[in-house]
Scaffold this active site. Structure first.
Site, PDB file in Angstrom:
ATOM      1  N   HIS A   1       0.854  -1.199   0.000  1.00 21.34           N
ATOM      2  CA  HIS A   1       0.000   0.000   0.000  1.00 21.34           C
ATOM      3  C   HIS A   1       0.878   1.233   0.000  1.00 21.34           C
ATOM      4  O   HIS A   1       2.091   1.143   0.128  1.00 21.34           O
ATOM      5  CB  HIS A   1      -0.992  -0.018   1.168  1.00 21.34           C
ATOM      6  CG  HIS A   1      -0.366   0.107   2.528  1.00 21.34           C
ATOM      7  ND1 HIS A   1       0.433  -0.878   3.090  1.00 21.34           N
ATOM      8  CD2 HIS A   1      -0.425   1.102   3.450  1.00 21.34           C
ATOM      9  CE1 HIS A   1       0.823  -0.496   4.292  1.00 21.34           C
ATOM     10  NE2 HIS A   1       0.327   0.700   4.528  1.00 21.34           N
TER      11      HIS A   1
ATOM     12  N   HIS B   1       1.564   3.883   1.897  1.00 14.57           N
ATOM     13  CA  HIS B   1       2.216   4.620   2.994  1.00 14.57           C
ATOM     14  C   HIS B   1       3.735   4.635   2.826  1.00 14.57           C
ATOM     15  O   HIS B   1       4.344   3.639   2.443  1.00 14.57           O
ATOM     16  CB  HIS B   1       1.820   4.021   4.346  1.00 14.57           C
ATOM     17  CG  HIS B   1       0.405   4.347   4.743  1.00 14.57           C
ATOM     18  ND1 HIS B   1      -0.310   3.609   5.647  1.00 14.57           N
ATOM     19  CD2 HIS B   1      -0.415   5.352   4.336  1.00 14.57           C
ATOM     20  CE1 HIS B   1      -1.520   4.152   5.792  1.00 14.57           C
ATOM     21  NE2 HIS B   1      -1.608   5.199   4.998  1.00 14.57           N
TER      22      HIS B   1
ATOM     23  N   ASP C   1       6.227   4.582   4.825  1.00 18.84           N
ATOM     24  CA  ASP C   1       7.090   3.642   5.547  1.00 18.84           C
ATOM     25  C   ASP C   1       7.165   2.293   4.823  1.00 18.84           C
ATOM     26  O   ASP C   1       7.919   1.402   5.237  1.00 18.84           O
ATOM     27  CB  ASP C   1       6.653   3.474   7.013  1.00 18.84           C
ATOM     28  CG  ASP C   1       5.252   2.900   7.164  1.00 18.84           C
ATOM     29  OD1 ASP C   1       4.312   3.441   6.551  1.00 18.84           O
ATOM     30  OD2 ASP C   1       5.093   1.911   7.915  1.00 18.84           O
ATOM     31  N   HIS C   2       6.411   2.157   3.729  1.00 19.09           N
ATOM     32  CA  HIS C   2       6.450   0.925   2.923  1.00 19.09           C
ATOM     33  C   HIS C   2       7.041   1.161   1.537  1.00 19.09           C
ATOM     34  O   HIS C   2       7.533   0.227   0.902  1.00 19.09           O
ATOM     35  CB  HIS C   2       5.030   0.342   2.788  1.00 19.09           C
ATOM     36  CG  HIS C   2       4.408   0.011   4.112  1.00 19.09           C
ATOM     37  ND1 HIS C   2       4.187  -1.278   4.535  1.00 19.09           N
ATOM     38  CD2 HIS C   2       4.008   0.818   5.132  1.00 19.09           C
ATOM     39  CE1 HIS C   2       3.664  -1.254   5.753  1.00 19.09           C
ATOM     40  NE2 HIS C   2       3.547   0.002   6.139  1.00 19.09           N
TER      41      HIS C   2
ATOM     42  N   HIS D   1      -7.193  -0.870   5.871  1.00 21.95           N
ATOM     43  CA  HIS D   1      -6.173   0.051   6.400  1.00 21.95           C
ATOM     44  C   HIS D   1      -6.049   1.238   5.442  1.00 21.95           C
ATOM     45  O   HIS D   1      -6.087   2.393   5.851  1.00 21.95           O
ATOM     46  CB  HIS D   1      -4.860  -0.716   6.520  1.00 21.95           C
ATOM     47  CG  HIS D   1      -3.676   0.118   6.907  1.00 21.95           C
ATOM     48  ND1 HIS D   1      -3.551   0.688   8.144  1.00 21.95           N
ATOM     49  CD2 HIS D   1      -2.570   0.472   6.203  1.00 21.95           C
ATOM     50  CE1 HIS D   1      -2.402   1.355   8.199  1.00 21.95           C
ATOM     51  NE2 HIS D   1      -1.793   1.257   7.031  1.00 21.95           N
TER      52      HIS D   1
ATOM     53  N   ASP E   1       0.012  -3.982   6.313  1.00 27.42           N
ATOM     54  CA  ASP E   1      -0.615  -3.467   7.533  1.00 27.42           C
ATOM     55  C   ASP E   1      -2.059  -3.945   7.666  1.00 27.42           C
ATOM     56  O   ASP E   1      -2.915  -3.240   8.216  1.00 27.42           O
ATOM     57  CB  ASP E   1      -0.577  -1.929   7.552  1.00 27.42           C
ATOM     58  CG  ASP E   1       0.835  -1.378   7.736  1.00 27.42           C
ATOM     59  OD1 ASP E   1       1.781  -2.179   7.914  1.00 27.42           O
ATOM     60  OD2 ASP E   1       0.989  -0.139   7.696  1.00 27.42           O
TER      61      ASP E   1
ATOM     62  N   HIS F   1       4.891  -4.766  10.567  1.00 29.18           N
ATOM     63  CA  HIS F   1       5.332  -4.083  11.793  1.00 29.18           C
ATOM     64  C   HIS F   1       5.444  -5.070  12.952  1.00 29.18           C
ATOM     65  O   HIS F   1       4.702  -6.053  13.017  1.00 29.18           O
ATOM     66  CB  HIS F   1       4.340  -2.977  12.209  1.00 29.18           C
ATOM     67  CG  HIS F   1       4.297  -1.809  11.272  1.00 29.18           C
ATOM     68  ND1 HIS F   1       5.094  -0.699  11.429  1.00 29.18           N
ATOM     69  CD2 HIS F   1       3.551  -1.576  10.163  1.00 29.18           C
ATOM     70  CE1 HIS F   1       4.840   0.177  10.462  1.00 29.18           C
ATOM     71  NE2 HIS F   1       3.905  -0.342   9.674  1.00 29.18           N
TER      72      HIS F   1
HETATM   73 FE    FE Z   1       2.981   0.769   8.002  1.00 30.42          FE
HETATM   74 ZN    ZN Z   2       0.337   1.632   6.548  1.00 29.85          ZN
END
Ligand code: FE
Ligand code: ZN
Length: 256
Positions: free
Chosen positions: A53, A55, A57-58, A111, A128, A166
């Site tokens: 997805h 975001h 952080d990915h 999410h 996530d 995570h």
């Molecule tokens: Fe994340």
């Molecule tokens: Zn995420």
């Protein structure tokens, strides 16, 4: 032979790497630095990146990794994801030559609306969507949407290894105990996972079998969670999606 590695990134992310000793694939490399260091140390070349997805952080490693390795970058359709070479939808499959891999793509919105998961070789890369004993927050989707996505994942074989993005397992267990403290499987998981973390090991991958008996967010069809939702919502006969929504709301409240 395939090897699976969980590379820690940022505070609590994992970048999952599957490799055959020569070539590697990485899932959700939000930070290119630890991944490049690992690939250098083990003399691996990166052939593909799988994104769940949008975001940051990915996806934050995409552009640097594509520049360095000229790797394919698979991702859901979303213009916010940089450097994508192959756009995916639920029902698609991904075939990679080296390492020899084939994944089925599942649409798992909740999410985020664009969220997809990858299943193959006994592994589930669910980003996530599922966490150890937990699930992702509903930033874009609603409870019914996430519950449907979780039902899709619940239909996979029990032995499926659940590779979450995570390390949130211990705090998720703390929450789970507030509504399911008498569950011996949850108590056993807490002991095992505290021991893993105390030794610096990931609690992941878990198995779908373990998540099914310990993860409250996957148990919105069962009596313990339905009884919790009846108390939380102060009304009888919630639907499974409403049970899920009650657990999610209670967790958001608990998180503060
Ligand atoms: Fe994340
Ligand atoms: Zn995420």
């Amino acid at each position: 032979m395939l090897t699976l590695i969980a590379l820690p990134a940022f505070e609590d992310n994992y970048i999952w790497v599957l490799h055959d000793g020569h070539h590697a694939v990485a899932v959700d490399p939000g930070d290119p630095v630890p991944l490049m260091a690992f690939l250098n140390t083990h003399q691996l070349s990166l052939t593909a990146v799988l994104i769940t997805h949008h975001h940051r952080d990915h996806t934050g490693g995409n552009t640097a990794l594509r520049q360095r390795y000229n790797c394919a970058i698979y991702a859901p359709l979303n213009p916010r994801i940089p450097s994508v070479t192959h756009t995916l939808h639920g029902g698609d499959s991904v075939e990679i030559a080296e390492p020899a891999l084939r994944f089925t793509v599942l649409a798992t919105p909740g999410h985020t609306l664009d969220h997809i998961s990858y299943v193959g070789h006994g592994y589930l890369f669910c980003g996530d969507t599922i966490f150890g004993c937990g699930c992702g927050k509903l930033f874009e989707g609603n409870p019914a949407m996430m519950a449907a996505s979780l039902d899709t994942l619940l239909s996979l074989p029990d032995a499926t290894r659940v590779c979450c993005a995570h390390e949130y397992t211990l705090s998720n267990i703390d929450f789970a105990k507030t509504i399911d403290g008498d569950n011996p499987a949850l108590q056993a998981r807490e002991r095992a996972d505290r021991d893993l973390r105390a030794h610096g090991h990931p609690t992941l991958p878990s198995t779908l079998a373990l998540e099914k008996v310990t993860n409250p967010f996957l148990r919105f069809h069962d009596q313990v969670m339905t009884a919790f939702a009846v108390r939380y919502l102060s009304r009888p006969h919630p639907s499974p999606a409403e049970v899920f929504g009650a657990i999610r709301a209670a967790k958001d409240e608990w998180d503060g």
